[in-house]
Design a protein around this motif. Sequence first.
Motif, PDB file in Angstrom:
ATOM      1  N   LEU A 110       0.731  -1.291  -0.030  1.00  0.00           N
ATOM      2  CA  LEU A 110       0.217   0.100  -0.028  1.00  0.00           C
ATOM      3  C   LEU A 110       1.002   1.363   0.141  1.00  0.00           C
ATOM      4  CD1 LEU A 110      -2.655  -0.845   2.795  1.00  0.00           C
ATOM      5  CD2 LEU A 110      -2.709  -1.067   0.436  1.00  0.00           C
ATOM      6  N   SER A 111       0.442   2.153  -0.805  1.00  0.00           N
ATOM      7  CA  SER A 111       1.167   3.612  -0.720  1.00  0.00           C
ATOM      8  C   SER A 111       1.087   4.098   0.747  1.00  0.00           C
ATOM      9  CB  SER A 111       0.405   4.675  -1.431  1.00  0.00           C
ATOM     10  OG  SER A 111      -0.736   4.868  -1.088  1.00  0.00           O
ATOM     11  N   VAL A 112       1.852   5.020   1.055  1.00  0.00           N
ATOM     12  CA  VAL A 112       2.096   5.847   2.314  1.00  0.00           C
ATOM     13  C   VAL A 112       0.611   6.436   2.763  1.00  0.00           C
ATOM     14  CG1 VAL A 112       2.646   7.697   3.501  1.00  0.00           C
ATOM     15  CG2 VAL A 112       4.412   6.301   2.053  1.00  0.00           C
ATOM     16  N   LEU A 113      -0.127   6.990   1.733  1.00  0.00           N
ATOM     17  CA  LEU A 113      -1.575   7.504   2.156  1.00  0.00           C
ATOM     18  C   LEU A 113      -2.322   6.374   2.560  1.00  0.00           C
ATOM     19  CD1 LEU A 113      -2.710  10.259   2.204  1.00  0.00           C
ATOM     20  CD2 LEU A 113      -3.880   9.767  -0.073  1.00  0.00           C
ATOM     21  N   LYS A 114      -2.247   5.257   1.843  1.00  0.00           N
ATOM     22  CA  LYS A 114      -3.305   4.094   2.006  1.00  0.00           C
ATOM     23  C   LYS A 114      -3.007   3.377   3.395  1.00  0.00           C
ATOM     24  CE  LYS A 114      -6.604   3.224  -0.786  1.00  0.00           C
ATOM     25  NZ  LYS A 114      -7.466   2.848  -1.541  1.00  0.00           N
ATOM     26  N   ASN A 115      -1.734   3.568   3.692  1.00  0.00           N
ATOM     27  CA  ASN A 115      -1.260   2.947   5.030  1.00  0.00           C
ATOM     28  C   ASN A 115      -2.074   3.986   6.065  1.00  0.00           C
ATOM     29  OD1 ASN A 115       0.925   0.910   5.663  1.00  0.00           O
ATOM     30  ND2 ASN A 115       1.338   1.481   3.517  1.00  0.00           N
ATOM     31  N   LEU A 116      -2.015   5.017   5.846  1.00  0.00           N
ATOM     32  CA  LEU A 116      -2.515   6.059   6.710  1.00  0.00           C
ATOM     33  C   LEU A 116      -4.028   6.002   6.875  1.00  0.00           C
ATOM     34  CD1 LEU A 116       0.515   7.121   7.027  1.00  0.00           C
ATOM     35  CD2 LEU A 116      -0.390   9.388   7.244  1.00  0.00           C
TER      36      LEU A 116
END
Length: 258
Positions: A110-116
């Motif tokens: 997952l991208s950083v944004l999706k991780n968050l």
Amino acid sequence: MTAEPTAEPTTEPRPGVPAIEVRDLHKTYGRHEVLKGIDFHVDPGQVVCVIGPSGSGKSTLLRCVNRLEEPSAGEILIEGVDICDRRVDLDEVRSRIGMVFQQFNLFPHLSVLKNLTLAQRNVRRRSRDEAVEVARQNLAKVGLSEKESAYPAHLSGGQQQRVAIARALSMNPDMMLFDEPTSALDPELVGDVLSVMKDLAGDGMTMMVVTHEMGFAREVGDKLVFMDGGVVVEEGRPVEVLSNPRHERTRSFLSKVL
Ligand code: ADP
Ligand code: MG
């Protein structure tokens, strides 16, 4: 204060009670007693650092505090609520406790944004727009706004750990637990992570930090707890414990790490 023996456990924060209180905590694996009666507390807004040799039970203690491990005996009160009580909603309790591990544990696909945003969406039930807004605020806080589309493998260890901190913060926890957050990092990346943690402490976050960073403990910690062999050997103001340890075991440990 009057006792209310019939009251149901509540998860509302209660004024005047510690954020975390551990009473006579024991943890046994098979015949190996790893925690042998731990007592300590963390007041709201306090930063408590925990130090001690490898194998002394620091990670086990931290994992008991958010019930990743089941204590064998004793009590753990989070904001006054005994989380060993069967009636307590563990998911709800855990959602108030952010946890950051030595190995950053980001989702690699997952991208950083999706991780968050993932847990915000699934656990906090936030709309996509709200989750993204909160995520961006926290990425800015850790200095990584420009990395929101990156994947973890393309970030340095220090950046990954800052993303992990931002992810935990995006759940708006009441307190944060850190288990050796900088131990897996190359030395030149440690400072950025510690500086994010220092900012967080300055914002008033309640924090429990297992660390070997004595400079951080001295500068940022309100209290320093030294553990050895499954017990708290001594605790006190960091400057006192570090410069004037009362116990031989503390002196011996500090002489090896300072
Ligand atoms: P620290 O974090 O201070 O290095 P730990 O809490 O990781 O210490 O471990 C304390 C002791 O408990 C060690 O002897 C370790 O081997 C043991 N231990 C930790 N987790 C487990 C487990 N799941 N099963 C059995 N023993 C464990
Ligand atoms: Mg550990």
